[in-house]
Design an enzyme around this catalytic site. Structure first.
Site, PDB file in Angstrom:
ATOM      1  N   GLY A   4      -3.386 -25.715  10.590  1.00 58.18           N
ATOM      2  CA  GLY A   4      -2.212 -25.879  10.001  1.00 58.18           C
ATOM      3  C   GLY A   4      -1.707 -27.376   9.598  1.00 58.18           C
ATOM      4  CD  GLU A  56      -5.895 -18.128  15.346  1.00 60.63           C
ATOM      5  OE1 GLU A  56      -4.882 -18.433  16.168  1.00 60.63           O
ATOM      6  OE2 GLU A  56      -6.195 -18.805  14.375  1.00 60.63           O
ATOM      7  CG  HIS A 100      -0.505   7.406 -13.450  1.00 58.96           C
ATOM      8  ND1 HIS A 100      -1.064   7.307 -12.223  1.00 58.96           N
ATOM      9  CD2 HIS A 100      -1.234   8.072 -14.270  1.00 58.96           C
ATOM     10  CE1 HIS A 100      -2.134   8.039 -12.043  1.00 58.96           C
ATOM     11  NE2 HIS A 100      -2.376   8.697 -13.236  1.00 58.96           N
TER      12      HIS A 100
END
Length: 468
Positions: free
Chosen positions: A273, A205, A446
């Site tokens: 890209g 990168e 939950h």
């Protein structure tokens, strides 16, 4: 010559959604697609097939690494049948693209196969791969031609071993060592697929962190998790050479200390890209201007320099995201119908479909600091959730950024299980300009991963998270 109220060039998510909305609003609509299947990059060689491979490879990873801990014992060796895996991926693609054809038929949208090329401002030539050119007349046109993988000037893509994301979706073998140029969304997703299947993966990168456009905290956490999965990273490295000799690929890059990195593998995925795709469009014949990056120039209403021609999606400025293109397609259709729609580009979410998934919406901490905005942050770790421990998906966190004075939520950044789905709660809250306390006071079921959003909101509201 057939006349239409609107013609759409390109049938990706932006184009086909624009066509459906135009038809819903009573317009006689045509859609032009270069390839034999509808859906564009996303459905054929992008979003959908990559998710199919991500899911299949995730099942394999669970089978060899996690099933035993769950009390599931599989006698014998668990093997990958890559041909079958790729076949399943293609079946998903085929089913999805046929669904788009069904929607075109249902909405009485006329489909033309061929390259759409402007003859002039109101006439479009459609050139099929075989047969004669057809010309249609359109009162309005929407350019939705999308994008193609970008490369670097010195790289020769042979599409066999030096490949783009398109070829990576249909490999005939599992690479021994896949070198990935680019630590963005596409490279990391496909890198994780092949890492799970047994490949060595190295990411090179140019920037000093992966997923550089997202919040720095997400970059750091994702790299930590991927390193744990044995993905190798070479950050701040500038690739200067990619060469093939037989089945061997050598990538050479300058390292940040002035030295040189040399990597050898059997495949190199170039994921630097994407570029806007206007090849064959003949935009100049219609008076449509392009900018210096090859994008179609548009105003805030997505009008081009020719007022009755619009452009949307990857071919215009902004994030190259399927859902952004869909919103723009809907917006243009409604503008043509005389309505006054709008898009808040700040609230278009961004997602990385690795595992853990990464998602964000709104401003990052870096952007708020640069703008001088006073803000407060609340963060909650996924490992503190009962649901996360039950599923053994404990990596990641949710972070909420809120205005220091008003408490309005300015950005939400999350990494963890199902974050691609969870981010929609943040988009909804921010669309209604919710405060962190608003989210904190809403009941969340939950046990769920969504509880992390509530807890992060509590943390941003006077630092009062309950479960840490």
């Amino acid at each position: 010559m057939t006349q239409f109220d609107v013609a759409i060039i390109g049938s990706g998510p932006g184009g086909y959604v624009a066509a459906i909305r135009c038809a819903q609003l009573g317009m006689k609509t045509a859609i032009i697609e270069k390839y034999s299947t509808l859906g564009g990059t996303c459905l054929n060689v992008g979003c959908i097939p990559s998710k199919a491979l991500l899911d299949s490879s995730h099942h394999y990873e669970d089978a060899i690494h996690h099933f035993e801990e769950h009390g599931i014992e599989i006698p014998g060796e668990v093997k990958v049948n890559l041909e079958k895996m790729i076949g399943r991926k293609q079946a998903v693609v085929d089913q999805t693209t046929k669904g788009i054809q069904y929607l075109m038929d249902k909405n009485k949208i006329e489909v033309f196969e061929g390259i759409g090329s402007f003859k002039d401002a109101t006439h479009i030539d459609i050139k099929p791969s075989k047969g004669k050119t057809t010309t249609i007349e359109a009162k309005n046109t929407i350019i939705a031609t999308g994008s193609k993988p970008a490369s670097l000037p010195f790289i020769s893509l042979d599409k066999e071993r030096i490949i783009t994301s398109t070829e990576a979706l249909s490999l005939k073998e599992i690479p021994k060592h896949m070198i990935i140029i680019g630590g963005g969304v596409i490279g990391l997703e496909l890198g994780q697929v092949y890492k799970r299947l047994g490949a060595e993966v190295s990411v090179v990168e140019f920037m000093d962190r992966i997923i550089p456009g997202m919040d720095g905290g997400l970059s750091k956490e994702l790299m930590r998790v991927l390193k744990k999965q044995k993905v190798k990273f070479h950050l701040s490295h500038k690739v200067k050479s990619v060469k093939r000799k037989g089945k061997e690929i050598t990538v050479i890059a300058d390292d940040p200390k002035g030295g040189e990195l040399s990597l050898t593998g059997d495949y190199c995925l170039v994921s630097v890209g994407r570029r806007p795709y206007t090849d064959g469009l003949n935009a100049a014949a219609a008076g449509v201007a392009l900018d210096d990056k090859g994008r179609v120039q548009v105003n805030e209403h997505l009008q081009t320099s020719a007022s009755h021609i619009y452009a949307i999606g990857d071919v215009v400025r902004g994030a190259m995201l399927a859902h952004k293109a869909e919103e723009e397609g809907t917006m243009v259709a409604e503008i043509l119908a005389g309505q006054k729609p709008h898009i808040d580009y700040n609230l278009i979410p961004n997602v990385v479909y690795t595992w853990p998934e990464v998602a964000s919406v709104g401003k990052t901490e870096e952007q708020l600091k640069e703008a001088g905005v006073a803000y407060k942050a609340g963060q909650f770790p996924m490992r503190a959730l009962g649901r996360a421990r039950a599923s053994m998906d404990i990596d990641g966190f949710v972070k909420i950024l809120a205005d220091k004075k008003t408490d309005e939520v300015l950005g939400v950044h999350m990494i963890g299980a199902r974050c691609a789905d969870l981010i929609t709660e943040a988009v909804t809250a921010m669309e209604f300009r919710a405060s962190a306390e608003d989210i904190a006071r809403m009941s969340h079921a939950h046990p769920t991963y969504a509880e992390a959003v509530k807890e992060a909101a509590l943390a941003a509201t006077e630092d009062r998270a309950l479960h840490v």
